[in-house]
Design a protein around this motif. Structure first.
Motif, PDB file in Angstrom:
ATOM      1  N   SER A  23      32.813  39.888  49.727  1.00 49.50           N
ATOM      2  CA  SER A  23      33.288  41.065  49.055  1.00 49.50           C
ATOM      3  C   SER A  23      32.376  41.518  47.827  1.00 49.50           C
ATOM      4  O   SER A  23      32.228  40.553  47.048  1.00 49.50           O
ATOM      5  CB  SER A  23      34.803  40.758  48.373  1.00 49.50           C
ATOM      6  N   PHE A  88      32.796  45.435  52.166  1.00 54.09           N
ATOM      7  CA  PHE A  88      33.420  44.202  52.966  1.00 54.09           C
ATOM      8  C   PHE A  88      32.651  43.732  54.035  1.00 54.09           C
ATOM      9  O   PHE A  88      32.509  44.645  54.817  1.00 54.09           O
ATOM     10  CB  PHE A  88      34.773  44.281  53.063  1.00 54.09           C
ATOM     11  N   MET A 113      39.224  38.477  52.249  1.00 55.27           N
ATOM     12  CA  MET A 113      38.600  39.597  51.477  1.00 55.27           C
ATOM     13  C   MET A 113      39.486  39.345  50.046  1.00 55.27           C
ATOM     14  O   MET A 113      40.603  39.277  49.787  1.00 55.27           O
ATOM     15  CB  MET A 113      38.695  40.860  52.152  1.00 55.27           C
TER      16      MET A 113
END
Length: 387
Positions: A23, A88, A113
């Protein structure tokens, strides 16, 4: 290609099960020369991801990082920035978002994430859409107090009167009165100075009615149902009245922007739309805060993170308020519903508020990210229980 950010894409991110999950968040700039620094900061964040993968002994770090590296020297990518960047990645997965709101700089690699910064964008109580409607065009915007951006109309949504009516449109060569509505003479009689007279004007009025019905149907079907966001109508006062009489969109707000949207800049449209939304946002947020205070004494609310963690796994959290820009590194165990602050942490340590967010959403609860000055607790979280 940047993706639209909404509740569906948020669910998609939460559903990614490949490991490790990367992330990256970065504030960016829309204009020159500030945006020239953005690729440099991005390169630094990619290096942080690389370090995190090495610490975790990742088997194929370069495969995961290759899409990130490809963006560093992509001039077109950096010349089309908004106020933030969120990327991501996981094995076989790569997704780019361009938030309208600035985000705190962050690069992490861990088991899932890191989605909490997106909540204020994808699920925030202050987010809305604007339908900018004239007899010449249909435009849709989405945003919040910080910024709005034009939304690409879905296939099936007419962008013009001609697209909506096609061959059924009244011949322009036999026009009625401007703007598609009649005007009266001094004695209250219809004025017959336009070609086609009152009969032709009636045809144009029917064109407008069919146009508004089709726009309302298409916006509801292809946009409002999907986003679930409040819809603000920006149109001339006469068009406001006619559109509202025909509309079946439950997301359409009673108040609108009574101006010709074609004469407003995007920033003016944002300012006027926030004047409509702000009272609703404050009222809704204050409602949650008031309920939290009342429920706390009844055992139906909590600000203790460990307790909230247990309640989320039991499916008891109906609404969770989390401090938008706060990160609390901690130890988590989903099966045991354990969420404890960590004495020592690094970039791969889970964020407790992020974990509580995910657990609540998985149980069908609502999560609202709120500014630090409005969160009613010191812990950064406030949960309202179902039972």
């Amino acid at each position: 290609m940047p993706s639209d950010l909404n509740r569906d894409t948020l669910k998609e991110l939460l559903a990614v099960r490949q490991r490790p999950c990367l992330s990256l968040y970065q504030p960016t700039h829309r204009s020159f020369p500030e945006r020239e620094q953005d690729p440099i900061r991005f390169k630094h964040l990619v290096r942080q991801l690389e370090d995190a993968l090495k610490q975790q002994h990742c088997d194929q770090p370069e495969t995961l990082l290759a899409p990130f590296r490809a963006l560093i020297d992509d001039a077109d990518f950096w010349n089309n920035s908004r106020d933030g960047l969120a990327i991501f990645a996981a094995p076989g997965y790569f997704k780019i978002f361009r938030p309208q709101r600035r985000v705190a700089e962050l690069a992490v690699a861990n088991e899932r994430m890191h989605v909490k910064p997106l909540l204020r964008i994808a699920q925030s109580a202050d987010r809305y859409q604007i339908l900018a409607l004239t007899m010449d065009s249909v435009r849709l915007y989405e945003g919040n107090r910080d910024g709005i951006d034009q939304v690409r109309l879905a296939d099936g949504v007419p962008a013009t009167l001609e697209q909506a009516l096609g061959r059924e449109l009244t011949d322009k060569g036999q026009s009625g009165f401007p703007q598609g509505y009649s005007r009266a003479g001094e004695r209250g009689d219809p004025m017959q100075v336009e070609a086609g007279g009152a009969g032709r004007q009636a045809e144009m009025d029917r064109d407008r009615e069919r146009f508004f019905r089709e726009v309302d149907r298409a916006i509801l079907e292809h946009h409002s149902k999907r986003s679930g966001l409040p819809l603000i109508l920006a149109a001339l006062p006469d068009h406001q009245a006619h559109f509202r009489k025909l509309s079946h969109n439950p997301h359409l707000l009673a108040e609108g922007i009574d101006n010709d949207p074609s004469l407003l800049s995007q920033n003016e449209l944002r300012e006027k739309s926030w004047l409509v939304m702000q009272p609703r946002y404050i009222k809704r947020l204050e409602g949650f805060i008031d309920r939290f205070g009342e429920s706390l004494g009844q055992g139906l609310a909590s600000e203790a993170i460990e307790e909230i963690g247990r309640a989320t796994r039991e499916g008891r959290v109906a609404t969770l308020l989390v401090e938008a820009d706060r990160r609390i590194p901690g130890q988590v165990d989903k099966d045991e519903a354990k969420a404890l602050p960590a004495e020592e942490a690094d970039a791969s340590t889970p964020d407790l508020l992020d974990e509580l967010t995910v657990w609540t959403l998985e149980q069908g609860g609502e999560v609202i990210a709120v500014p630090a000055e409005r969160i009613p607790t010191q812990s950064g979280a406030a949960a309202l229980y179902r039972f």
